[in-house]
Scaffold this motif. Structure first.
Motif, PDB file in Angstrom:
ATOM      1  N   ILE A 121      34.149  39.096  31.234  1.00  0.00           N
ATOM      2  CA  ILE A 121      35.033  38.524  30.539  1.00  0.00           C
ATOM      3  C   ILE A 121      35.535  37.167  30.757  1.00  0.00           C
ATOM      4  O   ILE A 121      35.488  36.562  28.971  1.00  0.00           O
ATOM      5  CB  ILE A 121      36.429  39.441  29.489  1.00  0.00           C
ATOM      6  N   ASP A 122      35.974  36.849  31.373  1.00  0.00           N
ATOM      7  CA  ASP A 122      36.484  35.816  31.313  1.00  0.00           C
ATOM      8  C   ASP A 122      36.730  35.773  33.310  1.00  0.00           C
ATOM      9  O   ASP A 122      36.690  36.065  34.007  1.00  0.00           O
ATOM     10  CB  ASP A 122      38.079  35.533  30.865  1.00  0.00           C
ATOM     11  N   VAL A 123      36.596  34.787  33.994  1.00  0.00           N
ATOM     12  CA  VAL A 123      37.063  33.966  34.915  1.00  0.00           C
ATOM     13  C   VAL A 123      37.865  33.267  35.492  1.00  0.00           C
ATOM     14  O   VAL A 123      38.059  32.054  34.748  1.00  0.00           O
ATOM     15  CB  VAL A 123      35.959  33.739  35.792  1.00  0.00           C
ATOM     16  N   ILE A 124      39.139  33.165  35.490  1.00  0.00           N
ATOM     17  CA  ILE A 124      40.008  32.607  36.372  1.00  0.00           C
ATOM     18  C   ILE A 124      40.270  31.837  38.293  1.00  0.00           C
ATOM     19  O   ILE A 124      39.892  31.931  38.680  1.00  0.00           O
ATOM     20  CB  ILE A 124      41.728  33.805  36.173  1.00  0.00           C
ATOM     21  N   GLU A 125      39.622  31.076  37.107  1.00  0.00           N
ATOM     22  CA  GLU A 125      39.869  29.693  38.931  1.00  0.00           C
ATOM     23  C   GLU A 125      40.693  30.061  39.534  1.00  0.00           C
ATOM     24  O   GLU A 125      42.282  29.793  39.045  1.00  0.00           O
ATOM     25  CB  GLU A 125      38.819  28.278  38.460  1.00  0.00           C
TER      26      GLU A 125
ATOM     27  N   VAL B  45      40.409  33.829  42.902  1.00  0.00           N
ATOM     28  CA  VAL B  45      40.045  34.112  41.948  1.00  0.00           C
ATOM     29  C   VAL B  45      40.188  34.839  41.665  1.00  0.00           C
ATOM     30  O   VAL B  45      40.089  36.266  42.060  1.00  0.00           O
ATOM     31  CB  VAL B  45      38.009  33.013  42.260  1.00  0.00           C
TER      32      VAL B  45
ATOM     33  N   PHE C 275      39.337  37.871  37.834  1.00  0.00           N
ATOM     34  CA  PHE C 275      37.799  38.494  37.610  1.00  0.00           C
ATOM     35  C   PHE C 275      38.184  39.124  36.818  1.00  0.00           C
ATOM     36  O   PHE C 275      39.006  40.615  36.395  1.00  0.00           O
ATOM     37  CB  PHE C 275      36.365  38.918  37.788  1.00  0.00           C
TER      38      PHE C 275
END
Lengths: 263, 263
Positions: free
Chosen positions: A62-66, A112, A114
């Motif tokens: 759904i999203d990846v937080i760098e 990171v 996820f």
């Protein structure tokens, strides 16, 4: 339906942040996508991202937080992933060491995050289509099973697919294939239906995770790839540190479920 | 249809490897997915993978060849990405320095290869549905345009979406939405139809890439996200080295097009 069902995602996250809501998030902010969390050290991030990309059915990203951020920019740009989940689990070298209501002191710039789709999303679509969901009727957790279906390996990550099971009539099973096919980015169509032995499940009444549910006469089990898979696979690698949500305690995104339908 | 249309992907790749086929691959091995190639240094691989994951319409990933390998294990396990494309382009610091028929001497273990879906895949589905494809009729390249639609940023990678355009009747446009929606992992539904100005295209007769095509009375332009986008975006970063296929000279995979349909 409780009042929590009508909270906006922002309102729900604010209550969670203030520790006013510490329970599972099932039924909170209806109509919005909820997500599993897996946080890993940066060194493992490429392999894990590739694992998710290669196994989109069990690992719908759904999203990846760098690294260096704690904001899920695409899923909820006003949220903070360090505080906005009701209960977190901290694993060190693959062992659960702590449950906590925030991870402010643990999170560092080398991590990171996820966000992975969860089955709450397509269950709402099934219910709207008049298909009853047994574990909701029986007020328990969905039954989940390890299978003999291998995930596609990526770098250090490999392992079998975990599936969730929902019993229904054959007629409903056909409709369920159609309904969930519209949502390829949140688990999509079932991976199997009928004989559990075909995918290596020995006893349908003894799930590996979650609770057993009643299968009535005239019903068949229908199996979907389950978001528990990527966590189970990551755990096998025994990373120095890994953070996840506690089961059932999901991250509530700003994304509407219908947004994820292809047609 | 030429005999090349009936070659198996393995046969086509063998001829390409022996430099017996040096031409564009349009019409070769009908029914099988063809892919764009982008090869980048490992340091950029996580950001580029995340860029593709965040922008699945212009960057539908077919396979990722991990550092240390040159075999696309999922797309064509018998192939060698260093030899099996008819024409490669080598870029250094964003500048084209060489065109070549293999990259055996240039490829090293620090490189990660990305195979990205190409529009040949859904054009076959459109043709099967009786929708004529103008640039095929006019025997030229598909017209492509830079738009004002921003891609979602990932690490160092950002930039506008490039779209391809196919003119058709409104009736065909509706059917084209249905047909291509079935293939979300190879560009999927159109991103726009009708007025080109809405997405920042000033003159439909002056494409930024490819060739202009005739738009007949009663036809509207229909726009799809284009696989040129990720290459254009990667080039902006001016990587020390980048390898791509030459336009139209694609990698032929073992994957059947129908395999990519969700329903």
């Amino acid at each position: 339906m409780t009042s929590a069902a009508h909270w906006s995602p922002a309102e729900a996250r604010q209550r969670i942040r203030k520790n006013e809501w510490l329970k599972p998030t099932s039924g909170v902010s209806n109509g919005f996508v909820q997500a599993n969390l897996a946080v890993l050290p940066k060194e493992l991030a490429f392999d894990f991202l590739l694992f998710c990309q290669r196994n989109p059915k069990p690992c719908p990203l759904i999203d990846v937080i760098e690294a260096g951020s704690s904001v899920p920019k695409l899923a909820a740009p006003e949220a903070n992933i360090k505080t906005d989940i009701p209960k977190y689990r901290i694993y060190r070298h693959g062992k659960l060491v702590e449950e906590t209501t925030d991870v402010v002191d643990i999170w560092d710039d080398n991590m990171v995050g996820f966000l992975i789709g969860c089955s709450f999303t397509f269950e709402e679509a099934l219910i709207k289509n008049g298909i009853p969901i047994r574990h909701i009727e029986e007020n328990c957790n969905v039954p989940m099973y390890k299978t003999n279906i291998p995930c596609v390996k990526a770098g250090v990550f490999e392992g079998p697919m975990v599936v969730s099971m929902r019993p229904m009539t054959e007629k409903d099973a056909i409709r369920a294939v159609q309904v969930t096919s519209r949502f390829p980015s949140v688990h999509g169509a079932p991976v199997h239906l009928g004989n559990p032995g075909t995918i290596g499940i020995k006893d349908i009444n003894q799930p590996d995770f979650g609770d057993p549910v009643t299968i009535h006469d005239g019903e068949i089990p229908v199996f979907w790839a389950c978001g528990v898979t990527p966590q189970a696979v990551a755990m096998e690698v025994k990373p120095e540190i890994m953070i996840t949500h506690a089961p059932g305690h999901m991250f509530i995104t700003d994304l509407k479920i219908e947004h994820f339908s292809t047609m």
